[in-house]
Structures are given as C-alpha cells and as structure tokens.
Scaffold this motif. Structure first.
Motif, PDB file in Angstrom:
ATOM      1  N   SER A  43       0.822  -1.219   0.000  1.00 30.89           N
ATOM      2  CA  SER A  43       0.000   0.000   0.000  1.00 30.89           C
ATOM      3  C   SER A  43       0.852   1.264   0.000  1.00 30.89           C
ATOM      4  O   SER A  43       0.385   2.347  -0.367  1.00 30.89           O
ATOM      5  N   LYS A  46       1.141   3.361  -3.316  1.00 34.25           N
ATOM      6  CA  LYS A  46      -0.017   4.071  -3.862  1.00 34.25           C
ATOM      7  C   LYS A  46       0.411   5.273  -4.702  1.00 34.25           C
ATOM      8  O   LYS A  46       1.305   6.024  -4.319  1.00 34.25           O
ATOM      9  N   TYR A  65      -2.659  -7.056 -10.672  1.00 32.66           N
ATOM     10  CA  TYR A  65      -3.793  -7.020  -9.744  1.00 32.66           C
ATOM     11  C   TYR A  65      -3.355  -6.584  -8.347  1.00 32.66           C
ATOM     12  O   TYR A  65      -4.033  -5.791  -7.687  1.00 32.66           O
ATOM     13  N   GLU A  66      -2.213  -7.111  -7.889  1.00 30.88           N
ATOM     14  CA  GLU A  66      -1.700  -6.748  -6.567  1.00 30.88           C
ATOM     15  C   GLU A  66      -1.439  -5.248  -6.458  1.00 30.88           C
ATOM     16  O   GLU A  66      -1.722  -4.627  -5.430  1.00 30.88           O
ATOM     17  N   SER A  68      -2.655  -2.837  -8.569  1.00 29.74           N
ATOM     18  CA  SER A  68      -3.832  -2.005  -8.862  1.00 29.74           C
ATOM     19  C   SER A  68      -4.708  -1.852  -7.625  1.00 29.74           C
ATOM     20  O   SER A  68      -5.291  -0.792  -7.390  1.00 29.74           O
ATOM     21  N   LYS A  69      -4.784  -2.903  -6.808  1.00 27.46           N
ATOM     22  CA  LYS A  69      -5.659  -2.818  -5.635  1.00 27.46           C
ATOM     23  C   LYS A  69      -5.096  -1.908  -4.537  1.00 27.46           C
ATOM     24  O   LYS A  69      -5.834  -1.540  -3.615  1.00 27.46           O
ATOM     25  N   CYS A  91      -8.763  -5.110 -13.550  1.00 27.01           N
ATOM     26  CA  CYS A  91      -8.289  -4.123 -12.572  1.00 27.01           C
ATOM     27  C   CYS A  91      -9.368  -3.085 -12.287  1.00 27.01           C
ATOM     28  O   CYS A  91      -9.561  -2.674 -11.134  1.00 27.01           O
ATOM     29  N   LYS A  94     -12.541  -5.159 -10.510  1.00 23.62           N
ATOM     30  CA  LYS A  94     -12.320  -5.709  -9.168  1.00 23.62           C
ATOM     31  C   LYS A  94     -11.855  -4.678  -8.148  1.00 23.62           C
ATOM     32  O   LYS A  94     -12.209  -4.755  -6.970  1.00 23.62           O
ATOM     33  N   TRP A  95     -11.025  -3.730  -8.611  1.00 28.59           N
ATOM     34  CA  TRP A  95     -10.390  -2.844  -7.651  1.00 28.59           C
ATOM     35  C   TRP A  95     -10.790  -1.386  -7.807  1.00 28.59           C
ATOM     36  O   TRP A  95     -10.272  -0.508  -7.114  1.00 28.59           O
ATOM     37  N   VAL A  97     -10.172   0.717 -10.140  1.00 28.85           N
ATOM     38  CA  VAL A  97      -9.156   1.600 -10.716  1.00 28.85           C
ATOM     39  C   VAL A  97      -9.773   2.416 -11.841  1.00 28.85           C
ATOM     40  O   VAL A  97     -10.584   1.920 -12.620  1.00 28.85           O
ATOM     41  N   GLU A 268       2.150 -11.700  -4.714  1.00 32.35           N
ATOM     42  CA  GLU A 268       2.036 -11.035  -3.412  1.00 32.35           C
ATOM     43  C   GLU A 268       3.415 -10.791  -2.804  1.00 32.35           C
ATOM     44  O   GLU A 268       3.716  -9.688  -2.339  1.00 32.35           O
TER      45      GLU A 268
END
Length: 321
Positions: A43, A46, A65-66, A68-69, A91, A94-95, A97, A268
């Motif tokens: 995070s 960001k 994906y990791e 973008s979230k 992306c 789900k997140w 973006v 991850e």
C-alpha cells in the motif's frame, strides 16, 4: 569473559535454529519473510507509476492485480493487446481503478526498434515511470547439446537484450528525476544451474550480473534495483517455452499436482519485495529454497548436493515434481 563468550555462542545458536526453521517452513528467503511481517506493505506504493512487461498472463498479470488494488497507476505491456485489455478490465472491475490510470502498450521485447516509441508514449501519458518491472520472458527446455545456437540467441534476445533495451531507455528519465526502481523477474535458475534449461539458466545468470552491476552505478541517483528469483510457479510458461530447435515450442501443460507456488502468492511476495526495495529475493517452496541457500552460502556443498541428487531428481525439482 567466558560468560560473554557463552552468551554470544548461545545467541548465535538460537539465531541459527530460528533461521533454519524459517527456511524449512517458509516459501521465500529470510529477509523477505521479515519484510512481510515488519516491513512496508504494498500500500506504500499508492500512486506510483508502474510499468509491467509480460502482464497479459502469469506472474505479470497477478502482479498487476496486486498493485492495482493498492492504487498504483499501471502501464501494461505484452504482445497480445486483447489479453492486456482483459487484464485492464479486471483491474477496473475488481479494484475500482480509473480507466485513465491504466495504459495498455503492446510491446514485443525482441523488436528493439519499437521500444523508444513505447517509452515516449508512456512518458507523454504519465510524465514518469517510478517502477519498471521487467517481467516478460520465455523459458526453454532441451538438452544442452541438442539446443541450437539459434535458440540460444533467441532466448538471450527475449530474456536479456530486450530487458536491457527497455531499461536503457527508461533509466535516463529516472536519473533525471533522481528517483526510480528497476525490478527484474529473474529466477532460481539465475542462482543454480537447471538441467535441460541451459539457455534459460544462462540468460537468468546474465540478468543477475548485469543488474548487480547497475545497482552500484545508480545508487547515487537514488535508484533501486531488485532481482526477483522465483522457483517453480504455476503459469503458462511451459506452453510457450523454447525447445532445442528454432521455431518450435514445448506446448506442455503444468499438472495441478505439481509442487509449484500459486501465481497469486508469488505476485504477493513480489509486491512486498518491491515495496521494501530489496536487492534480491528468492521465492520458492522447499526443497528448492533450501538448495538455493546451500548453493549461495556454501557453493561447494550446494554443488555437491546437486550432483548427489543427480539428473533425474534435479529435473523433477525444476518441474515441481
């Protein structure tokens, strides 16, 4: 004095036991395990502008994906534009973006003369690249003696020269800003010789050396260099792997029963390594992780164990079997 020596010995023995347990039970090296528990989380990335090559499938897709979230702005590159658009759509869906925060830039790593235009497109859009993730690449499966020199050249073009070409174009922008991060998807094969993958092993060893040298050169420019070294991971890697003869591919599927790391877990851990700007990370299940430690810290022992294991066992370890 004896009491002090005893305490030092006890401390070292305790740390050794703890380290061995962490290695045996872990799925990555000790420093990355510590970073996962106590370091920066993804995070912290960001709003960073991250360019991921090879992001249409496998580790690259999951890494997209990791990131973008956690709110990164992404540039997605690979040869298949339709798959890149699919990843972009995921992306967004789900997140949450924003579509404007993801740029799709189709790119072939071996078409070197197209790389400058791709970089210009990215700079025109975002003005900078905070993190370049050189993830695109292809594996190779064939006996060393039966691999043609043409295949050797093709493997080097994709896995080494393509990476150097793009990095050399992005790096000046990072140097100008006095900030940046180069991330390379290397491999445990960049640390240990993998039988029946001589060309791929050589290419990944080359990546390690080239970027270990760069890390020192750009240190004063506040630019980090991270080499990620995954072991066997579930992906489509074998489907498009080079073989010994030019123009042919392996077209082999991975088995669900293979002892391979899940792609999502690899992504991850990769995101954690990037957030903490680690120099080198080993991401693998055992016994591959343990063998990597043996090879790194006791090369004589590591090579001895490799020979004792023999060709069949080493080949099975490489394939997660």
């Amino acid at each position: 004095m004896m009491d002090l020596l005893y305490l030092i010995f006890l401390f070292m023995l305790t740390w050794f036991v703890i380290a061995m347990v962490m290695i045996v039970l872990g799925d990555c090296d000790l420093l990355l395990q510590i970073a996962e528990k106590f370091g920066k989380s993804p995070s912290s990335l960001k709003n960073k502008v991250v360019w991921i090559t090879g992001s249409s499938s496998g580790i690259g897709e999951c890494l997209a994906y990791e990131l973008s979230k956690v709110g990164c702005k992404l540039i997605l590159s690979a040869r298949r534009k339709d798959e890149l658009e699919r990843v972009k759509g995921q992306c967004i869906e789900k997140w949450g973006v924003k579509a404007d925060d993801i740029l799709v830039v189709p790119l072939d790593m071996v078409e070197f003369d197209t790389h400058a235009a791709a970089v210009e497109k990215v700079i025109n859009k975002f003005g900078q690249v905070d993190i370049l993730v050189n993830n695109a690449g292809r594996s190779q499966r064939a006996e060393w003696i039966k691999t043609s020199l043409e295949v050797d050249q093709q493997v080097l073009n994709v896995n080494v020269l393509g990476v150097l070409s793009l990095t050399k174009l992005v790096l000046p922008y990072m140097i100008k800003r006095n900030e940046g991060h180069i991330v390379n998807m290397s491999s445990i094969a960049g640390k240990i010789g993998a039988p029946f993958s001589g060309s791929y092993t050589g290419a990944k060893h080359a990546i390690q050396g080239w970027f270990d040298a760069l890390r020192i050169e750009v240190l004063e420019n506040n630019i980090a260099v991270t080499n990620l070294c995954p072991g066997p991971v579930f992906s489509n890697l074998l489907d498009i792997a080079f073989v010994g003869e030019a123009g042919k591919v392996l077209k082999q599927k991975m088995e669900p029963t293979d002892k391979r790391m899940k792609t999502t877990r690899c992504a991850e851990l990769s995101a954690i390594a990037i957030a903490n700007k680690l120099d080198e990370c080993w991401i693998a299940l055992n016994p591959v992780l343990f063998l990597t430690y043996a090879n790194q810290y006791s090369p004589v022992l590591g090579k001895f164990v490799g020979k004792k294991f023999g060709l069949k066992i080493m080949k099975r370890l490489r394939e997660g079997r």
